[in-house]
Design a protein around this motif. Structure first.
Motif, PDB file in Angstrom:
ATOM      1  N   ALA A 280       0.658  37.622  -3.955  1.00  0.00           N
ATOM      2  CA  ALA A 280       2.063  38.027  -4.019  1.00  0.00           C
ATOM      3  C   ALA A 280       2.200  39.439  -4.591  1.00  0.00           C
ATOM      4  O   ALA A 280       2.947  40.261  -4.064  1.00  0.00           O
ATOM      5  CB  ALA A 280       2.857  37.035  -4.865  1.00  0.00           C
ATOM      6  N   ALA A 281       1.464  39.730  -5.653  1.00  0.00           N
ATOM      7  CA  ALA A 281       1.540  41.054  -6.268  1.00  0.00           C
ATOM      8  C   ALA A 281       1.011  42.128  -5.321  1.00  0.00           C
ATOM      9  O   ALA A 281       1.610  43.192  -5.179  1.00  0.00           O
ATOM     10  CB  ALA A 281       0.747  41.065  -7.573  1.00  0.00           C
ATOM     11  N   PHE A 282      -0.089  41.852  -4.678  1.00  0.00           N
ATOM     12  CA  PHE A 282      -0.682  42.825  -3.756  1.00  0.00           C
ATOM     13  C   PHE A 282       0.261  43.072  -2.583  1.00  0.00           C
ATOM     14  O   PHE A 282       0.465  44.209  -2.161  1.00  0.00           O
ATOM     15  CB  PHE A 282      -2.040  42.312  -3.262  1.00  0.00           C
ATOM     16  N   ALA A 283       0.883  42.027  -2.051  1.00  0.00           N
ATOM     17  CA  ALA A 283       1.815  42.171  -0.934  1.00  0.00           C
ATOM     18  C   ALA A 283       3.044  42.980  -1.353  1.00  0.00           C
ATOM     19  O   ALA A 283       3.501  43.850  -0.605  1.00  0.00           O
ATOM     20  CB  ALA A 283       2.243  40.799  -0.428  1.00  0.00           C
ATOM     21  N   ALA A 284       3.565  42.735  -2.543  1.00  0.00           N
ATOM     22  CA  ALA A 284       4.740  43.464  -3.010  1.00  0.00           C
ATOM     23  C   ALA A 284       4.445  44.951  -3.163  1.00  0.00           C
ATOM     24  O   ALA A 284       5.217  45.803  -2.725  1.00  0.00           O
ATOM     25  CB  ALA A 284       5.225  42.892  -4.338  1.00  0.00           C
ATOM     26  N   ILE A 285       3.316  45.278  -3.770  1.00  0.00           N
ATOM     27  CA  ILE A 285       2.949  46.684  -3.929  1.00  0.00           C
ATOM     28  C   ILE A 285       2.694  47.310  -2.573  1.00  0.00           C
ATOM     29  O   ILE A 285       3.077  48.446  -2.315  1.00  0.00           O
ATOM     30  CB  ILE A 285       1.731  46.824  -4.867  1.00  0.00           C
ATOM     31  N   GLY A 286       2.071  46.584  -1.666  1.00  0.00           N
ATOM     32  CA  GLY A 286       1.809  47.086  -0.316  1.00  0.00           C
ATOM     33  C   GLY A 286       3.087  47.382   0.435  1.00  0.00           C
ATOM     34  O   GLY A 286       3.196  48.397   1.110  1.00  0.00           O
ATOM     35  N   LEU A 287       4.088  46.517   0.311  1.00  0.00           N
ATOM     36  CA  LEU A 287       5.359  46.735   1.001  1.00  0.00           C
ATOM     37  C   LEU A 287       6.089  47.956   0.463  1.00  0.00           C
ATOM     38  O   LEU A 287       6.688  48.713   1.213  1.00  0.00           O
ATOM     39  CB  LEU A 287       6.249  45.493   0.885  1.00  0.00           C
ATOM     40  N   VAL A 288       6.046  48.153  -0.843  1.00  0.00           N
ATOM     41  CA  VAL A 288       6.680  49.324  -1.435  1.00  0.00           C
ATOM     42  C   VAL A 288       6.045  50.581  -0.856  1.00  0.00           C
ATOM     43  O   VAL A 288       6.717  51.518  -0.467  1.00  0.00           O
ATOM     44  CB  VAL A 288       6.552  49.306  -2.980  1.00  0.00           C
ATOM     45  N   GLY A 289       4.714  50.601  -0.764  1.00  0.00           N
ATOM     46  CA  GLY A 289       4.011  51.762  -0.229  1.00  0.00           C
ATOM     47  C   GLY A 289       4.326  52.002   1.231  1.00  0.00           C
ATOM     48  O   GLY A 289       4.491  53.142   1.649  1.00  0.00           O
ATOM     49  N   VAL A 290       4.426  50.949   2.031  1.00  0.00           N
ATOM     50  CA  VAL A 290       4.701  51.105   3.461  1.00  0.00           C
ATOM     51  C   VAL A 290       6.111  51.650   3.682  1.00  0.00           C
ATOM     52  O   VAL A 290       6.322  52.521   4.512  1.00  0.00           O
ATOM     53  CB  VAL A 290       4.530  49.751   4.187  1.00  0.00           C
ATOM     54  N   ASN A 291       7.073  51.160   2.934  1.00  0.00           N
ATOM     55  CA  ASN A 291       8.446  51.610   3.108  1.00  0.00           C
ATOM     56  C   ASN A 291       8.662  53.029   2.594  1.00  0.00           C
ATOM     57  O   ASN A 291       9.455  53.771   3.136  1.00  0.00           O
ATOM     58  CB  ASN A 291       9.412  50.664   2.385  1.00  0.00           C
ATOM     59  N   ALA A 292       7.980  53.411   1.551  1.00  0.00           N
ATOM     60  CA  ALA A 292       8.230  54.714   0.948  1.00  0.00           C
ATOM     61  C   ALA A 292       7.533  55.846   1.686  1.00  0.00           C
ATOM     62  O   ALA A 292       8.094  56.902   1.862  1.00  0.00           O
ATOM     63  CB  ALA A 292       7.771  54.693  -0.506  1.00  0.00           C
ATOM     64  N   GLN A 293       6.309  55.643   2.097  1.00  0.00           N
ATOM     65  CA  GLN A 293       5.496  56.658   2.752  1.00  0.00           C
ATOM     66  C   GLN A 293       5.389  57.932   1.924  1.00  0.00           C
ATOM     67  O   GLN A 293       5.098  58.988   2.444  1.00  0.00           O
ATOM     68  CB  GLN A 293       6.040  56.974   4.156  1.00  0.00           C
ATOM     69  N   THR A 294       5.646  57.857   0.663  1.00  0.00           N
ATOM     70  CA  THR A 294       5.468  58.979  -0.250  1.00  0.00           C
ATOM     71  C   THR A 294       5.203  58.394  -1.632  1.00  0.00           C
ATOM     72  O   THR A 294       5.672  57.315  -1.943  1.00  0.00           O
ATOM     73  CB  THR A 294       6.703  59.889  -0.270  1.00  0.00           C
ATOM     74  N   GLY A 295       4.447  59.095  -2.424  1.00  0.00           N
ATOM     75  CA  GLY A 295       4.136  58.588  -3.752  1.00  0.00           C
ATOM     76  C   GLY A 295       2.996  57.596  -3.764  1.00  0.00           C
ATOM     77  O   GLY A 295       2.668  57.060  -4.809  1.00  0.00           O
ATOM     78  N   VAL A 296       2.363  57.359  -2.625  1.00  0.00           N
ATOM     79  CA  VAL A 296       1.236  56.427  -2.554  1.00  0.00           C
ATOM     80  C   VAL A 296      -0.051  57.206  -2.794  1.00  0.00           C
ATOM     81  O   VAL A 296      -0.266  58.266  -2.207  1.00  0.00           O
ATOM     82  CB  VAL A 296       1.184  55.706  -1.194  1.00  0.00           C
ATOM     83  N   GLU A 297      -0.893  56.682  -3.678  1.00  0.00           N
ATOM     84  CA  GLU A 297      -2.173  57.309  -3.988  1.00  0.00           C
ATOM     85  C   GLU A 297      -3.294  56.285  -3.882  1.00  0.00           C
ATOM     86  O   GLU A 297      -3.184  55.186  -4.410  1.00  0.00           O
ATOM     87  CB  GLU A 297      -2.172  57.893  -5.404  1.00  0.00           C
ATOM     88  N   GLY A 298      -4.362  56.659  -3.201  1.00  0.00           N
ATOM     89  CA  GLY A 298      -5.572  55.848  -3.138  1.00  0.00           C
ATOM     90  C   GLY A 298      -6.641  56.517  -3.972  1.00  0.00           C
ATOM     91  O   GLY A 298      -6.885  57.718  -3.833  1.00  0.00           O
ATOM     92  N   THR A 299      -7.269  55.763  -4.871  1.00  0.00           N
ATOM     93  CA  THR A 299      -8.210  56.340  -5.830  1.00  0.00           C
ATOM     94  C   THR A 299      -9.567  55.661  -5.763  1.00  0.00           C
ATOM     95  O   THR A 299      -9.648  54.443  -5.619  1.00  0.00           O
ATOM     96  CB  THR A 299      -7.666  56.182  -7.268  1.00  0.00           C
ATOM     97  N   VAL A 300     -10.615  56.446  -5.899  1.00  0.00           N
ATOM     98  CA  VAL A 300     -11.965  55.929  -6.151  1.00  0.00           C
ATOM     99  C   VAL A 300     -12.391  56.490  -7.503  1.00  0.00           C
ATOM    100  O   VAL A 300     -12.042  57.620  -7.850  1.00  0.00           O
ATOM    101  CB  VAL A 300     -12.978  56.325  -5.048  1.00  0.00           C
TER     102      VAL A 300
END
Length: 172
Positions: free
Chosen positions: A8-28
């Motif tokens: 549920a948490a992963f899906a919620a964060i994923g949806l926020v990122g998909v809708n915003a298309q800005t402010g998303v960061e992928g880190t290694v």
């Protein structure tokens, strides 16, 4: 129950990122275990996905989820391997904040809970202060990561998984 909460948490964060298309960061990130953690782990590696929303000038606040892996050490006596300590993985779910100064330097912090992926180990408090350089499409940072977790047996002392790390974030 833990797995349902993760999903549920992963899906919620994923949806926020998909809708915003800005402010998303992928880190290694990679790290060197410190303190007692260095006795049982030789290396730390992980990935994160974060969404940061601008709150004020130069200040962003959001959430992140990821995977953190501590690689177990071989214990040796007189140069002979006597025991292999198991690897330990965590899934941190945290709030994240970032303040960028005018010269592209930033300070940030993550605070949340890290769920253990290994049987017999409970999750615990996750925290990570960091400092870095922010370019238009990427960030580079150094930080200190702490996870207060321990065995599920409540009669034993909690264990802390700590590492000094460097990370690279790509801004989508």
């Amino acid at each position: 129950m833990k797995k349902l909460f993760f999903a549920a948490a992963f899906a919620a964060i994923g949806l926020v990122g998909v809708n915003a298309q800005t402010g998303v960061e992928g880190t290694v990130h990679v790290g060197i275990p410190v303190g007692d953690t260095s006795d049982v782990s030789s290396f730390n590696i992980g990935v994160d996905l974060a969404y940061l929303h601008p709150i004020a000038n130069n200040f962003k606040l959001g959430g992140k989820v990821g995977y953190d892996h501590f690689i177990g050490k071989d214990l040796k006596v007189n140069g002979n391997k006597v025991y292999k300590i198991d690897d330990v993985g965590f899934i941190p779910l945290a709030a994240t904040a970032k303040y960028e100064f005018n010269n592209n330097i930033f300070v940030g912090a993550d605070l949340g809970y890290a769920f253990s992926t290994k049987d017999g180990i409970d999750g615990g408090l996750f925290y990570q202060p960091k400092i870095g350089y922010s370019a238009p499409t990427w960030d580079l940072y150094a930080g200190y990561k702490g996870i207060n977790a321990g065995p599920e047996d409540t009669n034993t002392v909690d264990w802390k998984y700590n590492a000094v790390s460097v990370g690279f974030a790509y801004k989508f």
